[in-house]
Design an enzyme around this catalytic site. Structure first.
Site, PDB file in Angstrom:
ATOM      1  N   HIS A  27       4.314  -2.293   8.427  1.00  0.00           N
ATOM      2  CA  HIS A  27       3.362  -1.528   7.644  1.00  0.00           C
ATOM      3  C   HIS A  27       3.549  -0.049   7.893  1.00  0.00           C
ATOM      4  O   HIS A  27       3.783   0.374   9.024  1.00  0.00           O
ATOM      5  CB  HIS A  27       1.944  -1.949   8.036  1.00  0.00           C
ATOM      6  CG  HIS A  27       0.890  -1.326   7.190  1.00  0.00           C
ATOM      7  ND1 HIS A  27       0.947  -1.301   5.812  1.00  0.00           N
ATOM      8  CD2 HIS A  27      -0.249  -0.680   7.524  1.00  0.00           C
ATOM      9  CE1 HIS A  27      -0.114  -0.683   5.345  1.00  0.00           C
ATOM     10  NE2 HIS A  27      -0.863  -0.285   6.358  1.00  0.00           N
TER      11      HIS A  27
ATOM     12  N   CYS B 125       3.147   0.093   0.460  1.00  0.00           N
ATOM     13  CA  CYS B 125       2.765   1.118   1.441  1.00  0.00           C
ATOM     14  C   CYS B 125       3.930   2.056   1.749  1.00  0.00           C
ATOM     15  O   CYS B 125       3.720   3.199   2.132  1.00  0.00           O
ATOM     16  CB  CYS B 125       2.209   0.505   2.724  1.00  0.00           C
ATOM     17  SG  CYS B 125       3.362  -0.575   3.573  1.00  0.00           S
TER      18      CYS B 125
END
Lengths: 480, 193
Positions: free
Chosen positions: A411, A116
């Protein structure tokens, strides 16, 4: 020289003697206007007098700096890229659909396993207007590139492939696998599959593009003015002034940069508070803003006594004052928020997860070198090289990369602003979000583009039906 | 010193602590007078600077800045309110194109290193082993040439930060590790980045 009573009487009794001088502050007062007034020539004299009082070497450098009316107008990147914008590059072959369809270039990116960090930066790059225009108009020629380098991977080629895929109209999530492979080949030290930092990745990608394109486009090895697309879009120039606190001599250096890393203002914390995590005065008192970080970046910093620098004038090491400012703004301004805090006491690092307010419209004028230097001289009016900025200092936000979670695991998600609608790009999932979600998010990297380019980009982004597999773009000069 | 009439009035208003001069000894009157002068001078210093900034148009656009702050504060309140659904867990929603996706990307393609077909969501860990884990197994020739390029290329992008900040190796915000998530994916739950 006179006292206050006489000043007014004098102007009344003598015609044409309306101007008085405040000797203490070197300011002009007009008795007719009953107000303080300003004059370029007067300010020039004041500054010149200040300079005269400085030691001779200081005077020379300050004079060079302040008084020179440079007629040298650099051929700025913005001019070059205006050509790109004017020669419009897409023509859609079919008619338009209803306005409710989504803008071009919105496509999810598959997470290939903790990637990510890569997806978030790619989404920002895919929507940086001048960068996007360059790759969509195929300015990086994959054919000749492949012939030239035979075996070696070229990140610019791979990015070009991603652009084509993402703007093709196909909306199923795309897997940037080839790109990952190429990137690992380029960045050997980062080629391990563990935790990665998005900002590090960003720098590494620009570096890879520069390496490949730099050689082709800068045959004269003129590194100061690199014409590779990475530099043309992202590179600006920082100015650093080091002032000797003893004699006032200032030495100035310029360094190019592709982004600015900003510290958060943690100054009003005590270490006890940090340990207890009890108090967040900056966040609550409104100091936790992007502008506060920029103020901190351009604030004069007194270097520690263990960091004395050699002063040419004094001919020895002296305590020094350092001040940063921005000499030249890039087309795309990338701001990196350093959300880590090191406690030397406890030898630990932690992430500062305070909310940082950031504006959607940003005016960088107060952080430019003319503003900063002028402020140092009491805001006197005087000539400054390229004072009337060719590049506007007004920016509009188009992407925010946010990080949630801990320092070593978390994240990344990117928010994109396209045609005044915000989209959340969470790996393969693209959703629409309200702007308030974005304002409340925890920003890590913020991408701004010059206002003019932002408005132009919004015009270009029209939606269209899905063309067939063949290349939908037909480069055509003129209107689209 | 002379001071514009308006400013003197303002100074008078601000220095509310001006004592009643009638009851004071000449000594006190004199010191009070000096204090008044000093106070006036300081106030005019500030007023003069502000006037210059405002008149020359050097001030920042405070209205716009305040509007941004207000919008931001409002946004945080709205988002913090649990009744505003705001964002749902990104992995379970339908995207704007009406698609749903599994937690682990299930597209299959051939690895460009070894040629085997690999599931997208597991590509990176596969590639790491396939290329030889990071530094150790990569061929020496490639590694040293890349390192040399990185070390000696002038004009390569420089990230600007204070040279006195801590070394960049620790200044990273990382995303999650791979090793946990592969095993957990098989449950059908979406965990990790």
């Amino acid at each position: 020289m006179s006292c206050s009573d006489h000043t007014l009487l004098h102007s009344q009794s003598e015609n044409g003697h309306d101007i008085a001088v405040d000797i203490e502050r070197s300011e002009l007062y007009c008795c007719s206007c009953s107000d303080q007034v300003y004059d370029l020539d007067f300010d020039k004299v004041v500054v010149a007098k200040n300079i005269v009082d400085m030691p001779s070497k200081t005077r020379d450098s300050v004079v060079d700096d302040l008084m020179r009316r440079s007629s040298k107008r650099r051929r700025l990147n913005s001019v070059v890229d205006l050509d790109l914008i004017r020669s419009k590059f897409f023509v859609w072959m079919r008619g338009r659909r209803a306005k409710s369809c989504y803008p071009l270039g919105l496509r999810g990116l598959n997470n290939l396993g903790s990637t990510c960090f890569m997806n978030s930066i790619l989404q920002a790059l895919l929507h940086a207007p001048p960068f996007r225009n360059y790759f969509l108009s195929e300015r990086h020629d994959r054919e000749t590139c492949r012939k030239r380098s035979s075996d070696q991977s070229c990140l610019a080629c791979d990015i070009g492939v991603i652009f084509s895929a993402v703007y093709s109209g196909d909306r199923t999530p795309y897997s940037p696998a080839q790109f990952l492979y190429s990137w690992w080949q380029h960045s050997a030290n980062l080629a391990s599959y563990e935790q990665q930092d998005a900002h590090e990745f960003f720098i590494s990608v620009l570096d890879a593009i520069h390496e490949r394109e730099g050689k082709e486009r800068n045959p004269n090895k003129d590194n100061g003015d690199c014409q590779c697309i990475a530099h043309r879009v992202f590179s600006g120039m920082l100015r650093s002034d080091l002032t000797c606190t003893t004699c006032g001599f200032t030495s100035t250096t310029y360094d190019p940069c592709v982004d600015i890393s900003l510290n958060m203002d943690t100054s009003s914390f005590s270490s006890v508070d940090v340990a207890n995590k009890s108090v967040r005065p900056n966040e609550d008192t409104g100091r936790s803003t992007l502008l506060a970080c920029l103020d901190l970046f351009t604030r004069p910093e007194r270097l520690g006594s263990d960091q004395k620098l050699y002063c040419q004038n004094c001919q020895e090491k002296r305590d020094t004052l350092k001040q940063m400012s921005i000499k030249r703004l890039p087309l795309v301004l990338s701001l990196h928020i350093k959300r880590f805090e090191h406690s030397s006491l406890r030898r630990t690092s932690r992430k500062i997860d305070w909310h940082l307010q950031f504006p959607f419209s940003l005016d960088m004028t107060p952080y430019l070198s003319p503003s900063i230097v002028r402020n140092r001289f009491g805001n006197r009016i005087f000539g400054f090289e390229s004072d009337e900025a060719d590049i506007s200092a007004e920016f509009e936000i188009f992407a925010v990369v946010t990080h949630s979670g801990m320092l070593d695991s978390g994240h990344y998600v990117t928010y994109l602003r396209l045609q005044n609608q915000w989209y959340k790009c969470d790996d393969a999932w693209i959703t629409e979000v309200d702007e308030r979600i974005v304002r409340a998010s925890q920003c890590y990297m913020i991408f701004y583009v010059q206002r003019m380019l932002y408005y132009k980009a919004n015009e270009d982004l029209s939606c269209a039906p899905m063309p067939s597999r063949r290349d939908p773009f037909v480069p055509i000069a003129g209107c689209c | 010193m002379w001071i514009p009439k308006q400013w003197r009035a303002m100074a008078g208003l601000l220095s509310m602590s001006v004592p009643n001069e009638d009851n004071m000894s000449p000594h006190m009157q004199l010191s009070s007078h000096f204090f008044g002068d000093l106070l006036d001078s300081i106030i005019v210093d500030v007023a003069s600077e502000c006037h210059r900034v405002a008149r020359l148009g050097l001030d920042r656009n405070l209205e716009e800045e305040e509007e941004e702050l207000r919008l931001s504060a409002q946004a945080r309140v709205t988002v913090a309110n649990p009744s505003n659904s705001g964002e749902t867990n990104g992995k379970y929603v339908v995207d704007i194109f009406g698609q749903t996706h599994p937690c682990v990307a299930n597209e299959v393609f051939d690895c460009m290193n070894c040629g085997r077909p690999i599931v997208a969501g597991r590509f990176a860990p596969h590639l790491e082993k396939c290329m030889g884990k990071g530094r150790k197994a990569r061929s020496k020739a490639t590694r040293s040439s890349t390192a040399a390029q990185n070390r000696y290329s002038r004009g390569s992008p420089v990230s600007a930060s204070s040279p006195y900040s801590n070394s960049t190796s620790t200044n990273r915000l990382l995303n999650g590790t791979y090793s946990h998530t592969v095993e957990e994916y098989s449950n059908g739950t979406c965990e990790g980045p």
